[in-house]
Design a protein around this motif. Structure first.
Motif, PDB file in Angstrom:
ATOM      1  N   GLU A  72      47.277  -5.610  52.142  1.00 35.89           N
ATOM      2  CA  GLU A  72      47.821  -4.711  51.125  1.00 35.89           C
ATOM      3  C   GLU A  72      48.790  -3.709  51.749  1.00 35.89           C
ATOM      4  O   GLU A  72      49.750  -3.279  51.109  1.00 35.89           O
ATOM      5  N   VAL A  73      48.554  -3.363  52.988  1.00 40.26           N
ATOM      6  CA  VAL A  73      49.358  -2.324  53.647  1.00 40.26           C
ATOM      7  C   VAL A  73      49.752  -2.720  55.081  1.00 40.26           C
ATOM      8  O   VAL A  73      50.859  -2.432  55.546  1.00 40.26           O
ATOM      9  N   HIS A 109      52.930 -10.341  53.264  1.00 39.02           N
ATOM     10  CA  HIS A 109      53.485  -9.315  52.366  1.00 39.02           C
ATOM     11  C   HIS A 109      53.661  -8.029  53.166  1.00 39.02           C
ATOM     12  O   HIS A 109      52.662  -7.492  53.626  1.00 39.02           O
ATOM     13  N   TRP A 113      61.035  -4.218  52.243  1.00 43.57           N
ATOM     14  CA  TRP A 113      60.724  -3.505  51.000  1.00 43.57           C
ATOM     15  C   TRP A 113      61.248  -2.092  51.147  1.00 43.57           C
ATOM     16  O   TRP A 113      60.867  -1.384  52.085  1.00 43.57           O
ATOM     17  N   ASN A 156      60.964  -7.797  48.960  1.00 42.83           N
ATOM     18  CA  ASN A 156      60.119  -7.338  47.864  1.00 42.83           C
ATOM     19  C   ASN A 156      60.922  -6.421  46.950  1.00 42.83           C
ATOM     20  O   ASN A 156      61.572  -5.493  47.427  1.00 42.83           O
ATOM     21  N   GLU A 157      60.889  -6.712  45.667  1.00 41.79           N
ATOM     22  CA  GLU A 157      61.513  -5.872  44.641  1.00 41.79           C
ATOM     23  C   GLU A 157      63.015  -5.662  44.865  1.00 41.79           C
ATOM     24  O   GLU A 157      63.500  -4.529  44.940  1.00 41.79           O
ATOM     25  N   GLN A 239      54.706 -10.294  40.544  1.00 40.38           N
ATOM     26  CA  GLN A 239      53.608  -9.395  40.898  1.00 40.38           C
ATOM     27  C   GLN A 239      52.529  -9.342  39.821  1.00 40.38           C
ATOM     28  O   GLN A 239      51.343  -9.358  40.115  1.00 40.38           O
ATOM     29  N   HIS A 241      51.574  -6.883  37.515  1.00 40.06           N
ATOM     30  CA  HIS A 241      50.784  -5.679  37.257  1.00 40.06           C
ATOM     31  C   HIS A 241      50.815  -5.449  35.744  1.00 40.06           C
ATOM     32  O   HIS A 241      51.749  -4.844  35.213  1.00 40.06           O
ATOM     33  N   GLU A 272      50.176 -10.300  42.494  1.00 40.74           N
ATOM     34  CA  GLU A 272      49.513  -8.976  42.551  1.00 40.74           C
ATOM     35  C   GLU A 272      48.823  -8.646  41.233  1.00 40.74           C
ATOM     36  O   GLU A 272      48.911  -7.519  40.732  1.00 40.74           O
ATOM     37  N   TRP A 314      45.428  -8.010  43.054  1.00 41.00           N
ATOM     38  CA  TRP A 314      45.777  -6.919  43.987  1.00 41.00           C
ATOM     39  C   TRP A 314      44.532  -6.054  44.218  1.00 41.00           C
ATOM     40  O   TRP A 314      44.424  -4.938  43.742  1.00 41.00           O
ATOM     41  N   TRP A 322      45.023   0.398  43.695  1.00 42.09           N
ATOM     42  CA  TRP A 322      46.095   1.409  43.694  1.00 42.09           C
ATOM     43  C   TRP A 322      46.226   2.040  42.305  1.00 42.09           C
ATOM     44  O   TRP A 322      46.813   3.085  42.157  1.00 42.09           O
TER      45      TRP A 322
HETATM   46  O1  G3I Z   1      46.147   4.972  55.869  1.00 41.98           O
HETATM   47  C1  G3I Z   1      46.690   6.252  55.508  1.00 41.98           C
HETATM   48  C2  G3I Z   1      45.709   7.315  55.803  1.00 41.98           C
HETATM   49  O2  G3I Z   1      45.531   7.381  57.195  1.00 41.98           O
HETATM   50  C3  G3I Z   1      46.216   8.640  55.252  1.00 41.98           C
HETATM   51  O3  G3I Z   1      45.257   9.628  55.415  1.00 41.98           O
HETATM   52  C4  G3I Z   1      46.525   8.522  53.762  1.00 41.98           C
HETATM   53  C5  G3I Z   1      47.132   9.792  53.181  1.00 41.98           C
HETATM   54  O4  G3I Z   1      47.846   9.523  51.990  1.00 41.98           O
HETATM   55  O5  G3I Z   1      47.467   7.489  53.588  1.00 41.98           O
HETATM   56  C6  G3I Z   1      46.985   6.240  54.017  1.00 41.98           C
HETATM   57  O6  G3I Z   1      47.971   5.283  53.817  1.00 41.98           O
HETATM   58  C7  G3I Z   1      48.193   4.900  52.471  1.00 41.98           C
HETATM   59  C8  G3I Z   1      47.933   3.405  52.348  1.00 41.98           C
HETATM   60  O7  G3I Z   1      48.265   2.962  51.061  1.00 41.98           O
HETATM   61  C9  G3I Z   1      46.485   3.054  52.646  1.00 41.98           C
HETATM   62  O8  G3I Z   1      45.651   3.455  51.604  1.00 41.98           O
HETATM   63  C10 G3I Z   1      49.620   5.184  52.134  1.00 41.98           C
HETATM   64  O9  G3I Z   1      49.825   6.599  52.107  1.00 41.98           O
HETATM   65  C11 G3I Z   1      49.983   4.604  50.788  1.00 41.98           C
HETATM   66  O10 G3I Z   1      51.386   4.735  50.573  1.00 41.98           O
HETATM   67  C12 G3I Z   1      49.630   3.129  50.762  1.00 41.98           C
HETATM   68  O11 G3I Z   1      49.916   2.666  49.461  1.00 41.98           O
HETATM   69  C13 G3I Z   1      50.116   1.287  49.299  1.00 41.98           C
HETATM   70  C14 G3I Z   1      51.530   1.053  48.757  1.00 41.98           C
HETATM   71  O12 G3I Z   1      51.711  -0.308  48.413  1.00 41.98           O
HETATM   72  C15 G3I Z   1      52.575   1.410  49.823  1.00 41.98           C
HETATM   73  O13 G3I Z   1      52.418   0.598  50.947  1.00 41.98           O
HETATM   74  C16 G3I Z   1      49.090   0.778  48.295  1.00 41.98           C
HETATM   75  O14 G3I Z   1      47.785   0.855  48.886  1.00 41.98           O
HETATM   76  C17 G3I Z   1      49.390  -0.662  47.925  1.00 41.98           C
HETATM   77  O15 G3I Z   1      48.504  -1.079  46.902  1.00 41.98           O
HETATM   78  C18 G3I Z   1      50.829  -0.752  47.416  1.00 41.98           C
HETATM   79  O16 G3I Z   1      51.082  -2.095  47.129  1.00 41.98           O
HETATM   80  C19 G3I Z   1      52.303  -2.346  46.404  1.00 41.98           C
HETATM   81  C20 G3I Z   1      52.851  -3.674  46.891  1.00 41.98           C
HETATM   82  O17 G3I Z   1      53.027  -3.631  48.286  1.00 41.98           O
HETATM   83  C21 G3I Z   1      54.155  -4.018  46.185  1.00 41.98           C
HETATM   84  N1  G3I Z   1      53.972  -4.022  44.753  1.00 41.98           N
HETATM   85  C22 G3I Z   1      53.420  -2.784  44.207  1.00 41.98           C
HETATM   86  C23 G3I Z   1      52.094  -2.464  44.886  1.00 41.98           C
HETATM   87  C24 G3I Z   1      51.465  -1.216  44.285  1.00 41.98           C
HETATM   88  O18 G3I Z   1      52.262  -0.108  44.541  1.00 41.98           O
END
Ligand code: G3I
Length: 371
Positions: A72-73, A109, A113, A156-157, A239, A241, A272, A314, A322
């Motif tokens: 996911e990340v 993935h 992006w 992506n996108e 995706q 959603h 997703e 997702w 998310w």
């Molecule tokens: O791991 C750090 C943590 O150490 C920190 O304390 C915390 C503070 O905000 O952040 C954590 O990281 C976050 C990570 O998710 C892990 O939970 C990031 O800030 C956050 O931006 C990240 O969000 C992810 C996002 O993509 C950006 O990468 C979402 O989980 C994930 O579901 C989302 O997935 C996207 C797809 O890639 C593309 N399509 C849309 C989808 C939903 O937005």
């Protein structure tokens, strides 16, 4: 299909490993993965390795249910090299080792992006105008997981509506390299992963809203251009959603769009799937029914299209999604929870927070087994 003795043994061993790891989860109830496989399709879910390592019940469920896992990340550029020179594959290697140990495939993935380019890389791309930062990133990541990632979301996108005639999103890649950046990224990925399937992945394609109509149109035009130019593009990720606030998905528009994509010779993956709820005040069983009904309407349309090869959710359980119940959601129901309680989590994934199967779970399974 003929099954060789060797693959029969490997299959039996694989099943044994899965059952062992999955504990009592599957026990004679069948799984979504098995339902998908009956028709040559696959099922997968996204998630984060630290959550899977920490939560045995979630781990058991996803090992039993899925064929594919999606980081996911962990695979995003900003996660691998947040600061220039400080490259860390710790999380991603952990994810891949988990997948490898448990005989799962992985969707890659995502490579490019706009939302996950570290600040230093954006600055370097802009300052130098040169592709080398992308080349280095691709070369570090793609061959590292050669055997296990067989599908890559290369861009992506890429689409944004309401701006340019060609529909390309105004991101750092477009700004520095122009519209060819998509084909260039595909070519570079192909050179490093000659056997993998290369894909674009896009959101917001399901509803009859002006913006989504435009996005479907502009995305199709981009796919056509790439095919005409001979770019190494194999498939499209949708995706999916879903969002109950937007009304019902448009079955006719989705079907027509998928047919046009398939007619270009591309395969399609639901990459997703999840559902944002609308009415958080309804009783829980009704909320779950709203979610499942919309997933049924969506999948019965999507799975009619034979070019669709698999479905990925997702996340797997509502514990990790998310999709949150936001302050704006609370504001839509003034006074609803004055006397205590609350909406709890968004309930847009197959399992609830206690890892129980919800109607959405059975809907996905039924749809995959009946198409
Ligand atoms: O791991 C750090 C943590 O150490 C920190 O304390 C915390 C503070 O905000 O952040 C954590 O990281 C976050 C990570 O998710 C892990 O939970 C990031 O800030 C956050 O931006 C990240 O969000 C992810 C996002 O993509 C950006 O990468 C979402 O989980 C994930 O579901 C989302 O997935 C996207 C797809 O890639 C593309 N399509 C849309 C989808 C939903 O937005």
């Amino acid at each position: 299909m003929r099954i060789s003795r060797r693959s029969a043994i490997a299959g039996a061993f694989g099943a044994g490993v899965t059952l062992l790891c999955a504990g009592a989860w599957a026990a004679n109830r069948g799984t979504i993965g098995a339902a998908a496989a009956h028709d040559g399709r696959f099922f997968g879910c996204a998630g984060q390795i630290d959550e899977w390592n920490a939560e045995g019940d979630l781990r058991d469920a996803l090992l039993a249910e899925t064929d594919y896992l999606v980081p996911e990340v962990e695979l995003k550029w900003a996660a691998i090299e947040p600061v220039r020179g400080q490259v860390s594959f710790k999380e991603l290697d952990g994810f891949m080792n988990f997948a490898r140990r448990n005989r799962k495939k992985v969707r890659g993935h995502t490579l490019l992006w706009h939302d996950s380019v570290p600040d230093w890389a954006q600055a370097r791309l802009r300052d130098t105008g040169d592709w080398s930062a992308i080349a280095e990133y691709f070369a570090a990541v793609i061959p590292r997981y050669g055997g296990i990632i067989d599908q890559w979301d290369v861009v992506n996108e890429p689409i944004d509506t309401g701006h340019r005639a060609d529909g390309l999103r105004e991101n750092v890649f477009l700004e520095v390299f122009g519209p060819d950046y998509v084909a260039r990224a595909l070519a570079q990925a192909r050179a490093l992963a000659p056997d993998a399937k290369l894909m674009l992945n896009e959101y917001g394609l399901e509803y009859d809203l002006p913006e989504e109509r435009d996005r479907r149109y502009l995305l199709l035009k981009l796919l056509e251009r790439l095919r005409n130019e001979g770019a190494p593009l194999d498939g499209l990720g949708i995706q999916s959603h879903l969002d109950l606030r937007k009304g019902y998905i448009s079955q006719n528009s989705v079907a027509a769009f998928l047919k046009a994509v398939a007619d270009l010779g591309l395969f399609i993956v639901v990459t997703e799937l999840d559902v944002k709820e609308s009415d958080y005040t309804a009783p829980v069983d009704q909320r779950d029914r709203f979610v499942a009904d919309e997933v049924r309407r969506y999948l019965e349309t999507v799975l009619e299209q034979r070019a669709v090869t698999g479905v990925v959710t997702w996340g797997l359980c509502d514990r990790h999604s998310w999709l949150k119940v936001t302050p704006e959601d609370y504001a839509r129901f003034p006074g609803a929870w004055l006397h205590g309680g609350g909406p709890g989590l968004n309930r847009g994934l197959p399992l609830n927070a206690a890892m129980e199967r919800k109607p959405m779970y059975f809907t996905i399974k039924d749809q995959l087994s009946s198409h």
